[in-house]
Motif scaffolding. Structure first.
Motif, PDB file in Angstrom:
ATOM      1  N   ARG A  87      -1.934   7.795  -0.412  1.00  0.00           N
ATOM      2  CA  ARG A  87      -1.988   9.012  -1.237  1.00  0.00           C
ATOM      3  C   ARG A  87      -2.568  10.189  -0.478  1.00  0.00           C
ATOM      4  O   ARG A  87      -2.299  11.335  -0.828  1.00  0.00           O
ATOM      5  CB  ARG A  87      -2.821   8.759  -2.488  1.00  0.00           C
ATOM      6  CG  ARG A  87      -2.143   7.779  -3.424  1.00  0.00           C
ATOM      7  CD  ARG A  87      -2.931   7.582  -4.666  1.00  0.00           C
ATOM      8  NE  ARG A  87      -2.988   8.820  -5.440  1.00  0.00           N
ATOM      9  CZ  ARG A  87      -3.331   8.867  -6.701  1.00  0.00           C
ATOM     10  NH1 ARG A  87      -3.650   7.772  -7.339  1.00  0.00           N
ATOM     11  NH2 ARG A  87      -3.383  10.017  -7.350  1.00  0.00           N
ATOM     12  N   TYR A  93     -12.984   1.259  -5.448  1.00  0.00           N
ATOM     13  CA  TYR A  93     -11.998   1.654  -6.449  1.00  0.00           C
ATOM     14  C   TYR A  93     -12.220   3.110  -6.842  1.00  0.00           C
ATOM     15  O   TYR A  93     -13.341   3.586  -6.867  1.00  0.00           O
ATOM     16  CB  TYR A  93     -12.095   0.780  -7.696  1.00  0.00           C
ATOM     17  CG  TYR A  93     -11.642  -0.637  -7.461  1.00  0.00           C
ATOM     18  CD1 TYR A  93     -10.306  -0.921  -7.223  1.00  0.00           C
ATOM     19  CD2 TYR A  93     -12.557  -1.673  -7.476  1.00  0.00           C
ATOM     20  CE1 TYR A  93      -9.893  -2.219  -6.989  1.00  0.00           C
ATOM     21  CE2 TYR A  93     -12.147  -2.984  -7.251  1.00  0.00           C
ATOM     22  CZ  TYR A  93     -10.817  -3.255  -7.015  1.00  0.00           C
ATOM     23  OH  TYR A  93     -10.408  -4.531  -6.786  1.00  0.00           O
ATOM     24  N   TYR A 101       0.837  -1.186   0.000  1.00  0.00           N
ATOM     25  CA  TYR A 101       0.000   0.000   0.000  1.00  0.00           C
ATOM     26  C   TYR A 101       0.877   1.244   0.000  1.00  0.00           C
ATOM     27  O   TYR A 101       1.855   1.314   0.745  1.00  0.00           O
ATOM     28  CB  TYR A 101      -0.843   0.064   1.272  1.00  0.00           C
ATOM     29  CG  TYR A 101      -2.040  -0.848   1.314  1.00  0.00           C
ATOM     30  CD1 TYR A 101      -3.325  -0.325   1.314  1.00  0.00           C
ATOM     31  CD2 TYR A 101      -1.899  -2.226   1.397  1.00  0.00           C
ATOM     32  CE1 TYR A 101      -4.432  -1.149   1.379  1.00  0.00           C
ATOM     33  CE2 TYR A 101      -2.992  -3.054   1.452  1.00  0.00           C
ATOM     34  CZ  TYR A 101      -4.257  -2.514   1.445  1.00  0.00           C
ATOM     35  OH  TYR A 101      -5.359  -3.332   1.509  1.00  0.00           O
ATOM     36  N   THR A 102       0.517   2.231  -0.826  1.00  0.00           N
ATOM     37  CA  THR A 102       1.122   3.557  -0.784  1.00  0.00           C
ATOM     38  C   THR A 102       0.006   4.535  -0.472  1.00  0.00           C
ATOM     39  O   THR A 102      -0.967   4.629  -1.233  1.00  0.00           O
ATOM     40  CB  THR A 102       1.780   3.923  -2.126  1.00  0.00           C
ATOM     41  OG1 THR A 102       2.786   2.948  -2.429  1.00  0.00           O
ATOM     42  CG2 THR A 102       2.400   5.314  -2.070  1.00  0.00           C
ATOM     43  N   GLU A 115      -6.880   7.207   0.985  1.00  0.00           N
ATOM     44  CA  GLU A 115      -6.761   6.884  -0.435  1.00  0.00           C
ATOM     45  C   GLU A 115      -5.412   6.222  -0.656  1.00  0.00           C
ATOM     46  O   GLU A 115      -4.376   6.727  -0.199  1.00  0.00           O
ATOM     47  CB  GLU A 115      -6.882   8.157  -1.267  1.00  0.00           C
ATOM     48  CG  GLU A 115      -6.853   7.914  -2.756  1.00  0.00           C
ATOM     49  CD  GLU A 115      -7.085   9.185  -3.557  1.00  0.00           C
ATOM     50  OE1 GLU A 115      -6.877   9.123  -4.780  1.00  0.00           O
ATOM     51  OE2 GLU A 115      -7.454  10.228  -2.976  1.00  0.00           O
ATOM     52  N   TYR A 116      -5.432   5.097  -1.357  1.00  0.00           N
ATOM     53  CA  TYR A 116      -4.229   4.288  -1.542  1.00  0.00           C
ATOM     54  C   TYR A 116      -3.997   3.938  -3.006  1.00  0.00           C
ATOM     55  O   TYR A 116      -4.942   3.781  -3.776  1.00  0.00           O
ATOM     56  CB  TYR A 116      -4.371   2.938  -0.823  1.00  0.00           C
ATOM     57  CG  TYR A 116      -4.635   2.994   0.642  1.00  0.00           C
ATOM     58  CD1 TYR A 116      -3.611   3.179   1.555  1.00  0.00           C
ATOM     59  CD2 TYR A 116      -5.936   2.811   1.130  1.00  0.00           C
ATOM     60  CE1 TYR A 116      -3.861   3.194   2.920  1.00  0.00           C
ATOM     61  CE2 TYR A 116      -6.185   2.831   2.495  1.00  0.00           C
ATOM     62  CZ  TYR A 116      -5.147   3.018   3.385  1.00  0.00           C
ATOM     63  OH  TYR A 116      -5.395   3.029   4.730  1.00  0.00           O
ATOM     64  N   ASP A 117      -2.737   3.728  -3.320  1.00  0.00           N
ATOM     65  CA  ASP A 117      -2.342   2.965  -4.492  1.00  0.00           C
ATOM     66  C   ASP A 117      -1.892   1.631  -3.938  1.00  0.00           C
ATOM     67  O   ASP A 117      -1.278   1.564  -2.857  1.00  0.00           O
ATOM     68  CB  ASP A 117      -1.170   3.628  -5.233  1.00  0.00           C
ATOM     69  CG  ASP A 117      -1.607   4.820  -6.058  1.00  0.00           C
ATOM     70  OD1 ASP A 117      -2.743   4.806  -6.586  1.00  0.00           O
ATOM     71  OD2 ASP A 117      -0.815   5.776  -6.177  1.00  0.00           O
ATOM     72  N   SER A 173      -1.592  -3.016 -10.420  1.00  0.00           N
ATOM     73  CA  SER A 173      -1.803  -1.970  -9.428  1.00  0.00           C
ATOM     74  C   SER A 173      -3.273  -1.595  -9.398  1.00  0.00           C
ATOM     75  O   SER A 173      -4.014  -1.813 -10.367  1.00  0.00           O
ATOM     76  CB  SER A 173      -0.945  -0.744  -9.735  1.00  0.00           C
ATOM     77  OG  SER A 173      -1.336  -0.180 -10.968  1.00  0.00           O
ATOM     78  N   GLU A 174      -3.699  -1.057  -8.277  1.00  0.00           N
ATOM     79  CA  GLU A 174      -5.069  -0.622  -8.051  1.00  0.00           C
ATOM     80  C   GLU A 174      -5.041   0.705  -7.311  1.00  0.00           C
ATOM     81  O   GLU A 174      -4.079   1.011  -6.604  1.00  0.00           O
ATOM     82  CB  GLU A 174      -5.839  -1.658  -7.222  1.00  0.00           C
ATOM     83  CG  GLU A 174      -5.932  -3.016  -7.875  1.00  0.00           C
ATOM     84  CD  GLU A 174      -6.528  -4.083  -6.970  1.00  0.00           C
ATOM     85  OE1 GLU A 174      -6.638  -3.860  -5.744  1.00  0.00           O
ATOM     86  OE2 GLU A 174      -6.884  -5.146  -7.498  1.00  0.00           O
ATOM     87  N   HIS A 175      -6.102   1.479  -7.447  1.00  0.00           N
ATOM     88  CA  HIS A 175      -6.238   2.762  -6.761  1.00  0.00           C
ATOM     89  C   HIS A 175      -7.610   2.743  -6.101  1.00  0.00           C
ATOM     90  O   HIS A 175      -8.620   2.517  -6.776  1.00  0.00           O
ATOM     91  CB  HIS A 175      -6.114   3.888  -7.793  1.00  0.00           C
ATOM     92  CG  HIS A 175      -6.234   5.256  -7.235  1.00  0.00           C
ATOM     93  ND1 HIS A 175      -6.433   6.358  -8.021  1.00  0.00           N
ATOM     94  CD2 HIS A 175      -6.191   5.736  -5.966  1.00  0.00           C
ATOM     95  CE1 HIS A 175      -6.510   7.438  -7.272  1.00  0.00           C
ATOM     96  NE2 HIS A 175      -6.370   7.078  -6.025  1.00  0.00           N
TER      97      HIS A 175
END
Length: 112
Positions: free
Chosen positions: A66, A110, A63-64, A79-81, A89-91
């Motif tokens: 955002r 999503y 997880y990153t 909110e993650y990437d 990858s998913e957002h």
């Protein structure tokens, strides 16, 4: 947004990204509910055993963060990437209620 909500999100990201299932589980209340794009998990055990362990931790996902914002009625929205661990990858967002410094009810969606 309360500082403890940001701290909870940061704890979640750190625990999930190190693959520490025990620490991730402790971030959810025992009776937490998670709606992950319409798939419903009732209780911490289901959230971990049917969702986060197989789909994130064992898959080697990352997880990153955002951003974090206040949601309705004291909720927190993160909110993650997400890097799937398999090249994808998913957002998405997690919109979570917080009880006693733990996530109690989350809705994952999503972002298009």
């Amino acid at each position: 947004m309360p500082a403890e909500h940001r701290a909870l999100v940061d704890r979640f990201v750190a625990a999930i990204n190190t693959g520490d299932a025990r620490q991730v589980a402790e971030i959810f209340t025992q009776d937490a509910r998670f709606d992950s794009v319409g798939r419903i998990y009732d209780g911490r055990a289901q959230i971990m055993d049917r969702f986060l362990v197989p789909e994130v931790i064992e898959a080697g996902g990352t997880y990153t963060l955002r951003g974090v914002s206040a949601g309705a009625s004291g909720r927190v929205i993160a909110e993650y990437d997400f890097a799937t661990g398999h090249g994808g990858s998913e957002h998405f967002t997690y919109d979570c209620a917080v009880e006693g410094a733990r996530f109690a009810d989350c809705v994952g969606r999503y972002v298009g």
